[in-house]
Design a protein around this motif. Structure first.
Motif, PDB file in Angstrom:
ATOM      1  N   VAL A 115      -3.354   5.945   2.921  1.00  0.00           N
ATOM      2  CA  VAL A 115      -2.103   5.471   3.551  1.00  0.00           C
ATOM      3  C   VAL A 115      -0.907   5.546   2.599  1.00  0.00           C
ATOM      4  N   MET A 140      -2.732  -3.282   2.218  1.00  0.00           N
ATOM      5  CA  MET A 140      -3.142  -2.895   3.574  1.00  0.00           C
ATOM      6  C   MET A 140      -2.303  -3.606   4.634  1.00  0.00           C
ATOM      7  N   LEU A 144      -1.284  -0.791   7.102  1.00  0.00           N
ATOM      8  CA  LEU A 144      -1.966  -0.716   8.401  1.00  0.00           C
ATOM      9  C   LEU A 144      -1.030  -0.703   9.605  1.00  0.00           C
ATOM     10  N   TYR A 147       0.526   2.651  10.031  1.00  0.00           N
ATOM     11  CA  TYR A 147      -0.448   3.633  10.502  1.00  0.00           C
ATOM     12  C   TYR A 147      -0.744   3.474  11.995  1.00  0.00           C
ATOM     13  N   VAL A 148      -1.053   2.235  12.412  1.00  0.00           N
ATOM     14  CA  VAL A 148      -1.447   1.991  13.809  1.00  0.00           C
ATOM     15  C   VAL A 148      -0.313   2.361  14.764  1.00  0.00           C
TER      16      VAL A 148
END
Lengths: 242, 98
Positions: A115, A140, A144, A147-148
């Motif tokens: 990432v 993260m 995250l 990314y999501v």
């Protein structure tokens, strides 16, 4: 509270601290995710393929370059090479952030590098420079959500892209050059920017007229990079650190 | 599996290599040669320029107007402002010159 509960609540607050910092990135990248999906479909990708590309590559500019070249029916190896070339800057982020996360378990490091986008590097590096630890949970929490949302919005863009009837009137066929020009201009503070851009532009145009597409991409890129290598180091602003 | 799938998978592997590779390779060296570093610094602008220049040459007045607006906004705004202004200029200009 037990020691376990304290460390768990600290982990939670670290995570949400990261999520909070991710929000501007999520908002700013949303239009590009939707645009990527729509353009991917316009260039001959299916919705599933657009979704997969976002989920597996997770690099906006390189995905745009990839679908643009794919749409021009460039040889597959050259599409992959171009994705690699556009993402090559990550090598420097990787070398930089590696010092900050070297103490994580290997699997967490492997996930962390997946990432490692431009904003992820910038924000994590800023945190490390301010003297605070760059932990896996915080990292993260930052990565995250980006990314999501990126993956979901790409798929949505691809679905909507199929519904757009007249792509010319909306300018969709020329959005990528505008986007790429924006990225090029974003690098204008770098040393040697103007000579590199001029050399790449001239070489790519000449190659486009003579050798033809898709070779203008590699030939133009090599011309710009070679110029930066050949010019004496005092012009390129490297090698002398304050 | 279609060609597209293989492009995506190979592109993903190549991208991951750039994200993990700097740490694996460059951290082994004491310092990078200045000329190599200068070359690396030039990579993004050099690659991206080749995607703009030929498109500019083959375009018409509406597209040129959009690129000029994009460049002007870049002096002040960020990537998003730049992109939106350029797109708005393109859509508007195409209403008149197609």
């Amino acid at each position: 509270m037990t020691a376990e509960a304290i460390s768990e609540s600290r982990a939670q607050s670290d995570f949400w601290d990261g999520v909070r910092l991710s929000m501007p990135v999520v908002v700013a990248s949303a239009p590009f995710a939707v645009l990527f999906g729509a353009l991917a479909v316009d260039n001959g990708f299916s919705v599933l393929e657009a979704f997969l590309m976002s989920a597996m590559i997770f690099g906006g500019a390189s995905q745009m370059v990839g679908i643009e070249l794919f749409g021009q029916h460039v040889a597959p190896w050259l599409v992959v090479l171009s994705i690699f070339a556009v993402n090559f800057r990550h090598v420097l982020y990787s070398a930089g952030i590696g010092r900050r996360i070297a103490h994580w378990p290997v699997l967490q490091q492997a996930l962390g590098y997946f990432v490692l986008t431009d904003p992820q590097y910038a924000i994590a590096e800023a945190r490390a420079e301010s003297g605070r630890p760059v932990g896996f949970v915080w990292y993260m929490g930052l990565g995250l959500p980006v990314y999501v949302f990126w993956v979901i919005e790409s798929a949505l863009g691809a679905v909507f892209g199929k519904l757009i009837p007249d792509t010319h009137a909306l300018g969709i066929d020329f959005l990528l050059p505008i986007y790429f020009l924006g990225l090029v201009l974003g690098f204008r503070k770098r040393p040697l920017w103007l000579p590199v851009v001029a050399a790449s532009a001239a070489a790519s145009i000449i190659a486009y007229k003579t050798v033809g597409s898709p070779w203008h991409v590699s030939i133009g890129a090599v011309a710009g990079v070679l110029l930066a290598v050949i010019l004496p180091p005092h012009h390129s602003g490297v090698g002398k650190r304050p | 599996m279609s060609t597209t799938f293989w492009i995506i998978i190979a592109g993903a592997v190549a991208t991951y290599l750039t994200r993990v590779g700097g740490h694996l390779v460059i951290s082994r060296f004491e310092n990078i040669h200045p000329r190599v570093e200068a070359g690396l610094n030039a990579v993004p602008a050099a690659v991206l320029t080749t995607l703009v220049a030929p498109a500019v040459l083959g375009a018409g007045p509406a597209e040129w107007a959009a690129l000029i607006v994009t460049a002007l906004v870049s002096l002040r705004g960020g990537l998003m402002a730049m992109f939106l202004a350029g797109t708005a200029a393109l859509i508007l200009a195409r209403q008149f010159v197609g």
